[in-house]
Enzyme design. Sequence first.
Site, short mmCIF file in Angstrom:
data_model
loop_
_atom_site.label_atom_id
_atom_site.label_comp_id
_atom_site.label_asym_id
_atom_site.label_seq_id
_atom_site.Cartn_x
_atom_site.Cartn_y
_atom_site.Cartn_z
N SER A 99 58.25 -0.32 15.99
CA SER A 99 59.19 0.22 15.02
C SER A 99 59.90 1.49 15.51
O SER A 99 60.97 1.80 15.01
CB SER A 99 58.48 0.51 13.70
OG SER A 99 57.60 1.60 13.85
N LYS A 148 57.31 7.35 11.56
CA LYS A 148 58.72 7.06 11.28
C LYS A 148 59.54 8.34 11.34
O LYS A 148 59.01 9.45 11.41
CB LYS A 148 58.85 6.46 9.87
CG LYS A 148 58.12 5.15 9.68
CD LYS A 148 58.93 3.99 10.16
CE LYS A 148 58.21 2.68 9.89
NZ LYS A 148 57.21 2.35 10.92
#
Lengths: 205, 194
Positions: free
Chosen positions: A39, A84
């Site tokens: 990710s 993230k």
Amino acid sequence: MSSQVRQLLYSLSIGLRIGAAMHLLHTNIFEFSPTGGLSMLPTIRALGDHVFVDKLRHRRGKNIDVGDVVICSKPTSENTRICKRVAGMPGDIVYANAMPRYSATTLDDMPYEAFVSQENPRAGKYIRVPEGHVWLLGDNATASLDSRDYGPVPMALIIGEVPFASFWGPWDFWPSMPRQIGSNVRSSSSSMEEYLRKVDNLFAF
Amino acid sequence: MSSIRGAAFTSLFRRFKANNSNFAYTTRTIVLALTWIPVVAYVANHQVWIGVIDGSSMTPTLNPESNGLVRDIALLWKSGSKNYNSYNRGDVVVLRNPRDPESSVVKRIVAFEGETVRTRFPYPEPVCVVPPYHFWVEGDNIHSVDSNTYGPVSCGLVTARIRYVLFPFSRFGKIAVRGGRDPQAIVIGMKSAR
């Protein structure tokens, strides 16, 4: 009590105190831990990268800004941590685009419903990030399960900020030189208001 | 016990029992006591601690007087607070306020993942499906700011569960299992296992 038993108890108590001190250090001050996954791909490798987590200054979302990379407990599953990038702060208006129907993480025989948790009411809407929440996005948009799926993330779930990462493969004796992550955006435009003010100044002849 | 007067490595228990008054001995005892702080911090953060309940959102289960003068002291059971399957419907939990990460709130669990809840006034939609690993929490008081304001909350925000009230000794013991809106009436598709 014999002296051998006392000696054993003393050793155990020393171990307990050192273990508790290490745990306190890891949960509140600093951690160096392996990270993986697709990710954050251009920024953090899928395998073998380790991150430095600054928890003292950034625990529970303190001093967090747009562009920072954070470690966070995943809101939708147990014992999972995610890494993230902060894309929106409280009050910012973000576009909650739908998750990709087919992505690098969904396999051919894996149904879309198994990857994305449920029917997403936010998909394709502009929403305002609520107070005390942040909007988190992975750098690799096609293979990232992030706020587009589970919505704004409470700041209380943020474990710490990642200022540096370094590569430490199984064949390396020592981790590589730490490289900086994520603070480059902070220097230019930290918030939406500041960004808009700069744009306004640009066109104010 | 004066034989341990100069000993460097002596347990805290024996030191307090010996009751010496030597400056170096006292300093060493204080330093030894400080090394136990991380252990206490671990117990306080991950096992069990006590907490003072503030506010009236759990009235009448907690703080029934609601005048702010008498505040309940409750036992906060923190061990296993991130284990989603260990929670039962009606458990009273302490969780980080989703709107303000530095403060905590006390609420009662109404619904679990996959269930549909009939919401109350401030919530924009009439029903809400609870996402995975989330709870729908409500206060026993009708005026409480709860999931009807900020939506379902993740189990990761829960820091402790409350089963016992310690301080007003008149109400010492287990707290009420039910309170607030009746889950049977507002949860659609209730899983009977809970």
